[in-house]
Design a protein around this motif. Structure first.
Motif, PDB file in Angstrom:
ATOM      1  N   PRO A 215       0.842  -1.201   0.000  1.00  0.00           N
ATOM      2  CA  PRO A 215       0.000   0.000   0.000  1.00  0.00           C
ATOM      3  C   PRO A 215       0.877   1.251   0.000  1.00  0.00           C
ATOM      4  CG  PRO A 215      -0.797  -1.593   1.598  1.00  0.00           C
ATOM      5  CD  PRO A 215       0.543  -2.091   1.135  1.00  0.00           C
ATOM      6  N   TYR A 216       0.608   2.148  -0.934  1.00  0.00           N
ATOM      7  CA  TYR A 216       1.461   3.332  -1.053  1.00  0.00           C
ATOM      8  C   TYR A 216       1.505   4.113   0.258  1.00  0.00           C
ATOM      9  CZ  TYR A 216       3.186   7.857  -2.714  1.00  0.00           C
ATOM     10  OH  TYR A 216       3.903   9.015  -2.869  1.00  0.00           O
ATOM     11  N   ALA A 217       0.378   4.245   0.943  1.00  0.00           N
ATOM     12  CA  ALA A 217       0.343   5.023   2.178  1.00  0.00           C
ATOM     13  C   ALA A 217       1.149   4.374   3.297  1.00  0.00           C
ATOM     14  CB  ALA A 217      -1.098   5.226   2.631  1.00  0.00           C
ATOM     15  N   SER A 218       1.471   3.081   3.147  1.00  0.00           N
ATOM     16  CA  SER A 218       2.202   2.368   4.193  1.00  0.00           C
ATOM     17  C   SER A 218       3.714   2.506   4.059  1.00  0.00           C
ATOM     18  CB  SER A 218       1.847   0.877   4.163  1.00  0.00           C
ATOM     19  OG  SER A 218       2.474   0.219   3.061  1.00  0.00           O
ATOM     20  N   VAL A 219       4.180   3.096   2.968  1.00  0.00           N
ATOM     21  CA  VAL A 219       5.621   3.114   2.684  1.00  0.00           C
ATOM     22  C   VAL A 219       6.386   3.925   3.721  1.00  0.00           C
ATOM     23  CG1 VAL A 219       7.350   3.936   1.020  1.00  0.00           C
ATOM     24  CG2 VAL A 219       5.353   2.652   0.231  1.00  0.00           C
ATOM     25  N   SER A 220       5.830   5.053   4.156  1.00  0.00           N
ATOM     26  CA  SER A 220       6.542   5.935   5.077  1.00  0.00           C
ATOM     27  C   SER A 220       5.564   6.931   5.683  1.00  0.00           C
ATOM     28  CB  SER A 220       7.645   6.700   4.335  1.00  0.00           C
ATOM     29  OG  SER A 220       7.081   7.644   3.425  1.00  0.00           O
ATOM     30  N   PRO A 221       5.959   7.620   6.740  1.00  0.00           N
ATOM     31  CA  PRO A 221       5.107   8.703   7.251  1.00  0.00           C
ATOM     32  C   PRO A 221       4.836   9.771   6.194  1.00  0.00           C
ATOM     33  CG  PRO A 221       6.755   8.116   8.884  1.00  0.00           C
ATOM     34  CD  PRO A 221       7.124   7.374   7.627  1.00  0.00           C
ATOM     35  N   THR A 222       5.792   9.969   5.290  1.00  0.00           N
ATOM     36  CA  THR A 222       5.607  10.967   4.230  1.00  0.00           C
ATOM     37  C   THR A 222       4.475  10.564   3.297  1.00  0.00           C
ATOM     38  OG1 THR A 222       7.935  11.636   4.297  1.00  0.00           O
ATOM     39  CG2 THR A 222       6.717  12.086   2.259  1.00  0.00           C
ATOM     40  N   THR A 223       4.465   9.291   2.856  1.00  0.00           N
ATOM     41  CA  THR A 223       3.387   8.875   1.963  1.00  0.00           C
ATOM     42  C   THR A 223       2.047   8.870   2.696  1.00  0.00           C
ATOM     43  OG1 THR A 223       3.750   6.511   2.401  1.00  0.00           O
ATOM     44  CG2 THR A 223       4.941   7.486   0.546  1.00  0.00           C
ATOM     45  N   ALA A 224       2.041   8.447   3.959  1.00  0.00           N
ATOM     46  CA  ALA A 224       0.791   8.451   4.711  1.00  0.00           C
ATOM     47  C   ALA A 224       0.194   9.846   4.778  1.00  0.00           C
ATOM     48  CB  ALA A 224       1.028   7.900   6.120  1.00  0.00           C
ATOM     49  N   ALA A 225       1.058  10.859   4.845  1.00  0.00           N
ATOM     50  CA  ALA A 225       0.603  12.232   5.015  1.00  0.00           C
ATOM     51  C   ALA A 225       0.150  12.896   3.724  1.00  0.00           C
ATOM     52  CB  ALA A 225       1.721  13.071   5.651  1.00  0.00           C
ATOM     53  N   HIS A 226       0.421  12.278   2.568  1.00  0.00           N
ATOM     54  CA  HIS A 226      -0.062  12.935   1.339  1.00  0.00           C
ATOM     55  C   HIS A 226      -0.917  12.008   0.471  1.00  0.00           C
ATOM     56  CE1 HIS A 226       4.062  11.840  -0.707  1.00  0.00           C
ATOM     57  NE2 HIS A 226       3.151  10.970  -1.119  1.00  0.00           N
ATOM     58  N   THR A 227      -1.491  10.980   1.093  1.00  0.00           N
ATOM     59  CA  THR A 227      -2.227   9.977   0.319  1.00  0.00           C
ATOM     60  C   THR A 227      -3.646   9.794   0.826  1.00  0.00           C
ATOM     61  OG1 THR A 227      -0.155   8.774  -0.024  1.00  0.00           O
ATOM     62  CG2 THR A 227      -2.187   7.592  -0.510  1.00  0.00           C
ATOM     63  N   VAL A 228      -4.560   9.613  -0.114  1.00  0.00           N
ATOM     64  CA  VAL A 228      -5.851   9.010   0.188  1.00  0.00           C
ATOM     65  C   VAL A 228      -5.911   7.724  -0.636  1.00  0.00           C
ATOM     66  CG1 VAL A 228      -7.077  11.100   0.841  1.00  0.00           C
ATOM     67  CG2 VAL A 228      -6.995  10.439  -1.552  1.00  0.00           C
ATOM     68  N   THR A 229      -6.326   6.658  -0.009  1.00  0.00           N
ATOM     69  CA  THR A 229      -6.326   5.335  -0.639  1.00  0.00           C
ATOM     70  C   THR A 229      -7.747   4.847  -0.843  1.00  0.00           C
ATOM     71  OG1 THR A 229      -4.234   4.793   0.463  1.00  0.00           O
ATOM     72  CG2 THR A 229      -5.527   2.956  -0.448  1.00  0.00           C
ATOM     73  N   ALA A 230      -8.071   4.506  -2.071  1.00  0.00           N
ATOM     74  CA  ALA A 230      -9.381   3.931  -2.381  1.00  0.00           C
ATOM     75  C   ALA A 230      -9.211   2.463  -2.717  1.00  0.00           C
ATOM     76  CB  ALA A 230     -10.017   4.662  -3.553  1.00  0.00           C
ATOM     77  N   THR A 231     -10.068   1.639  -2.150  1.00  0.00           N
ATOM     78  CA  THR A 231     -10.008   0.209  -2.424  1.00  0.00           C
ATOM     79  C   THR A 231     -11.414  -0.361  -2.322  1.00  0.00           C
ATOM     80  OG1 THR A 231      -8.809  -1.834  -1.937  1.00  0.00           O
ATOM     81  CG2 THR A 231      -9.546  -0.514  -0.045  1.00  0.00           C
ATOM     82  N   SER A 232     -11.536  -1.636  -2.608  1.00  0.00           N
ATOM     83  CA  SER A 232     -12.851  -2.269  -2.603  1.00  0.00           C
ATOM     84  C   SER A 232     -12.677  -3.771  -2.748  1.00  0.00           C
ATOM     85  CB  SER A 232     -13.700  -1.733  -3.765  1.00  0.00           C
ATOM     86  OG  SER A 232     -14.938  -2.402  -3.855  1.00  0.00           O
ATOM     87  N   ALA A 233     -13.697  -4.515  -2.320  1.00  0.00           N
ATOM     88  CA  ALA A 233     -13.748  -5.954  -2.574  1.00  0.00           C
ATOM     89  C   ALA A 233     -14.345  -6.257  -3.942  1.00  0.00           C
ATOM     90  CB  ALA A 233     -14.568  -6.643  -1.482  1.00  0.00           C
ATOM     91  N   SER A 234     -14.709  -5.225  -4.694  1.00  0.00           N
ATOM     92  CA  SER A 234     -15.505  -5.436  -5.905  1.00  0.00           C
ATOM     93  C   SER A 234     -14.782  -6.242  -6.970  1.00  0.00           C
ATOM     94  CB  SER A 234     -15.951  -4.089  -6.479  1.00  0.00           C
ATOM     95  OG  SER A 234     -14.851  -3.320  -6.892  1.00  0.00           O
ATOM     96  N   LYS A 235     -13.459  -6.093  -7.116  1.00  0.00           N
ATOM     97  CA  LYS A 235     -12.731  -6.854  -8.128  1.00  0.00           C
ATOM     98  C   LYS A 235     -12.377  -8.253  -7.634  1.00  0.00           C
ATOM     99  CE  LYS A 235     -12.790  -3.454 -11.025  1.00  0.00           C
ATOM    100  NZ  LYS A 235     -13.729  -3.485 -12.163  1.00  0.00           N
ATOM    101  N   ALA A 236     -11.794  -8.341  -6.446  1.00  0.00           N
ATOM    102  CA  ALA A 236     -11.313  -9.633  -5.961  1.00  0.00           C
ATOM    103  C   ALA A 236     -12.454 -10.591  -5.641  1.00  0.00           C
ATOM    104  CB  ALA A 236     -10.435  -9.435  -4.721  1.00  0.00           C
ATOM    105  N   TRP A 237     -13.610 -10.059  -5.212  1.00  0.00           N
ATOM    106  CA  TRP A 237     -14.740 -10.940  -4.897  1.00  0.00           C
ATOM    107  C   TRP A 237     -15.908 -10.734  -5.867  1.00  0.00           C
ATOM    108  CZ3 TRP A 237     -11.456  -9.239  -1.057  1.00  0.00           C
ATOM    109  CH2 TRP A 237     -10.870 -10.243  -0.264  1.00  0.00           C
ATOM    110  N   ASN A 238     -15.672  -9.973  -6.909  1.00  0.00           N
ATOM    111  CA  ASN A 238     -16.604  -9.901  -8.029  1.00  0.00           C
ATOM    112  C   ASN A 238     -17.985  -9.377  -7.627  1.00  0.00           C
ATOM    113  OD1 ASN A 238     -16.818 -10.283 -10.850  1.00  0.00           O
ATOM    114  ND2 ASN A 238     -18.112 -12.064 -10.517  1.00  0.00           N
TER     115      ASN A 238
END
Length: 391
Positions: A215-238
């Motif tokens: 996850p990009y936001a997990s890379v560092s405190p810097t990425t966490a501070a400039h990221t919003v992360t969108a995700t979903s179960a829609s692709k993996a669980w159809n």
């Protein structure tokens, strides 16, 4: 859990009996253009949906289903990616595009351009134009046969005043899974300009052996501070039709702005969809493991077939997703998807809709029963081989 033989046994007639976009838009062709799987969904998800109907959980979204989803997602993220997230920072949204719209409108400077690496997921560019934002396309560079971000071009785009970079990882349509070192290098460019990243990680659970989603936001405190992360179960669980997704807010300022200005977006999420997502994250990983193993065999089938029968088609097997990105430029087809529908009876996604960098490419959704996938490959092979002989 689905076995290989059970997935192989799904027929074209069964697929066409469901009036989905994938199978009803082009009734005379095999549908392989929509990013959906043809394998149904996990038993846990089906049970959650039946339970929602049986117990009357069909009203407006309320606190308890949201809390279940938040706990389920954070547990999944910790197990799957080693990412620790505050459950309260996992917000329900109807889909990734709704999260994207709210991010652009409320979390970026008004009127600022958006950096879009290309080829890109098809809706992003037109969606940004509809929002009145300039799109700065940045074509991927090539490194050892893989698509990589052109950091100099990204730097120049931010220097032009861009406020946001769209990062799709795993990448649609190329199938890249970006490595930690790549993400660190990208974050240095973003941070230098005080920019923000919208991380579309909808395909995060769909990564093959030898690769790992970071996850990009997990890379560092810097990425966490400039990221919003969108995700979903829609692709993996159809389950894209259930209208639910998650926005993970790892930045305090973004979380505060979201609370003040964006909670209306949360009300668009569907209660059954949120409950289904909780079930997928809590109890759907065994089903996903079996499906991912099947998809792994299917991506290898595509690669082996192309190498043996269509060596002029450029292709790098996806590291994640269930999408194959095929380079047909050597065939000089004016409109390759229309040509393939006419001559092969196969409906694929047109690479031109992914930006100029996708001209001459097509996207194949390989998440279909292997007998159907073989039929697709055979039809495309026959059509292109005949075209090459007649050229």
């Amino acid at each position: 859990m689905p076995t290989e033989s059970e997935l192989d046994a799904i027929t074209l007639d069964q697929l066409r009996a469901v009036p989905s976009e994938k199978w009803s838009t082009y009734p005379d062709a095999i549908g392989a253009f929509v990013a959906e799987m043809d394998f149904g969904t996990a038993p846990a998800v089906r049970r959650a949906l039946h339970d929602a109907v049986d117990t009357g959980q069909l009203g407006y979204l309320s606190g308890p289903p949201v809390a279940r989803m938040q706990e389920a997602y954070t547990g999944f993220a910790k197990r799957r990616f080693g990412w620790s997230v505050d459950p309260e920072r996992v917000r329900p949204v109807p889909d990734v595009l709704a999260a994207f719209e709210a991010t652009v409108r409320h979390l970026t400077p008004e009127g600022s351009p958006v950096v879009l690496p290309t080829p890109a997921y098809m809706p992003f560019a037109p969606f940004l134009h509809d929002l009145g934002r300039e799109v700065i396309p940045v074509p991927f560079a090539r490194d050892g046969g893989r698509s990589v971000h052109d950091l100099d071009a990204v730097d120049a785009a931010f220097a032009r005043g861009a406020g946001l970079l769209v990062l799709v990882n795993p990448h649609n349509p190329t199938g890249r899974v970006f490595e930690r070192a790549e993400l660190e290098a990208l974050s240095a460019v973003v941070a230098r300009h005080g920019g923000r990243v919208f991380a579309d990680e909808i395909h995060a659970p769909l990564v093959y052996a030898g690769h790992a989603h970071v996850p990009y936001a997990s890379v560092s405190p810097t990425t966490a501070a400039h990221t919003v992360t969108a995700t979903s179960a829609s692709k993996a669980w159809n389950v894209p039709g259930l209208k639910a997704a998650q926005l993970v807010l790892t930045d305090d300022d973004a979380a505060e702005t979201w609370q003040r200005r964006c909670t209306w977006t949360e009300h668009l999420a569907a209660t059954p969809g949120v409950l289904a997502h909780a079930a997928a994250y809590d109890a759907g990983e065994d089903w996903l493991a079996d499906v991912l193993a099947y998809l792994d065999g299917s991506r290898r089938l595509v690669a082996d077939h192309l190498a043996a029968h269509l060596p002029e088609v450029g292709h790098t097997p996806p590291e994640g997703t269930y999408l194959a990105w095929l380079d047909l430029r050597r065939y000089a087809l004016d409109r390759p998807t229309a040509w393939l529908r006419e001559h092969a009876g196969v409906a694929l996604a047109d690479g031109r809709h992914c930006g100029a960098a996708g001209d001459g490419f097509v996207r194949l959704t390989l998440a279909t029963p292997r007998p159907v996938l073989r039929e697709i490959l055979d039809r495309v092979t026959t059509a292109l081989t005949t075209e090459r002989r007649g050229a």
